[in-house]
Scaffold this motif. Structure first.
Motif, mmCIF file in Angstrom:
data_model
loop_
_atom_site.group_PDB
_atom_site.id
_atom_site.type_symbol
_atom_site.label_atom_id
_atom_site.label_comp_id
_atom_site.label_asym_id
_atom_site.label_seq_id
_atom_site.Cartn_x
_atom_site.Cartn_y
_atom_site.Cartn_z
ATOM 1 N N UNK A 165 0.842 -1.187 0.000
ATOM 2 C CA UNK A 165 0.000 0.000 0.000
ATOM 3 C C UNK A 165 0.880 1.241 0.000
ATOM 4 N N UNK A 166 1.929 1.208 0.791
ATOM 5 C CA UNK A 166 2.857 2.344 0.841
ATOM 6 C C UNK A 166 3.668 2.464 -0.453
ATOM 7 N N UNK A 167 4.062 1.332 -1.008
ATOM 8 C CA UNK A 167 4.813 1.364 -2.262
ATOM 9 C C UNK A 167 3.960 1.939 -3.386
ATOM 10 N N UNK A 168 2.688 1.526 -3.427
ATOM 11 C CA UNK A 168 1.781 2.049 -4.452
ATOM 12 C C UNK A 168 1.615 3.553 -4.299
ATOM 13 N N UNK A 169 1.489 4.028 -3.068
ATOM 14 C CA UNK A 169 1.374 5.466 -2.832
ATOM 15 C C UNK A 169 2.654 6.190 -3.222
ATOM 16 N N UNK A 170 3.806 5.570 -2.920
ATOM 17 C CA UNK A 170 5.087 6.185 -3.275
ATOM 18 C C UNK A 170 5.233 6.303 -4.779
ATOM 19 N N UNK A 171 4.752 5.302 -5.515
ATOM 20 C CA UNK A 171 4.832 5.342 -6.976
ATOM 21 C C UNK A 171 3.989 6.490 -7.523
#
Length: 229
Positions: A212-218
């Motif tokens: 979830x955090x990686x998707x937001x970071x992208x």
């Protein structure tokens, strides 16, 4: 240069060299906001810079932001590839006898939010396949066309994943039942142990939070710093 100086921004001999290569809009318009004197701008009806601000201040922020976005893209791209590979392997292993099993709602979570995500995800996967069946589709992918035409419409998940975004493969992971989610987590645990000096168990709940955090970071990597302030 004259306009920037008139507005209170200090420049030097290197400024035009940078502008010719990076673009006025990209550097100045993109990164000026933190350095503007808002009150002076209201009085003059044009940009005015805080006393002592130089063009190099804007450019330093521009370079920092670009390097940060490059770093985010690099790391999220690697994490995306890992999730796609493991999801493809574990899901296909569990549904090995079925053609395009990712289109069958019975192969996902049976209830709850995970099931609801599967209901919404399947039409998106069907659309990708449908569009790539059409010879007139301008963005047709050769690897999908090859499978559709040479293997009677069967497209392995590890092939289809090449056309999915990190958000979509994360969505796919969330839509899985407990068995596949558990297998995916165990695969991540094994990979972690293989690449680190010490092992650590990675659960499906942890993976959910991580991606979830990686998707937001992208997503954030597509925006400039001033756009987020």
């Amino acid at each position: 240069m004259q306009q920037l100086n008139r507005r209170g921004l200090q420049t030097d001999m290197r400024t035009p060299w940078i502008l010719e290569r990076e673009g006025y809009y990209s550097v100045v318009n993109g990164y000026k906001d933190p350095f503007l004197d808002k009150e002076a701008g209201k009085r003059t009806h044009e940009d005015r810079y805080l006393t002592g601000t130089s063009f190099n201040d804007l450019y330093a922020l521009f370079v920092f932001d670009r390097n940060l976005r490059f770093l985010l893209f690099r790391m999220t791209t690697l994490s995306e590839a890992i999730l796609k590979t493991i999801c493809s392997y574990e899901f296909t292993k569990e549904n090995a006898e079925e053609k395009n099993p990712y289109l069958n709602i019975a192969n996902y979570a049976e209830t709850g939010k995970a099931h609801d995500k599967a209901v919404l995800l399947i039409p998106k996967l069907e659309k990708i396949i449908s569009l790539n069946r059409n010879p007139r589709f301008p963005d047709r992918k050769e690897y999908l066309r090859h499978c559709l035409e040479e293997y009677e419409g069967e497209v392995p998940l590890w092939v289809l994943c090449n056309d999915l975004t990190i958000g979509q493969i994360y969505w796919f992971f969330q839509a899985q039942g407990s068995v596949v989610r558990g297998n995916i987590a165990r695969s991540f645990t094994a990979l972690y142990k293989d690449s680190h000096r010490h092992g650590e168990e990675i659960t499906s709940i942890q993976l959910d939070k991580i991606y979830r955090r990686i998707d937001n970071a992208r997503i954030l990597a597509h925006f400039r710093i001033p756009a987020l302030t």
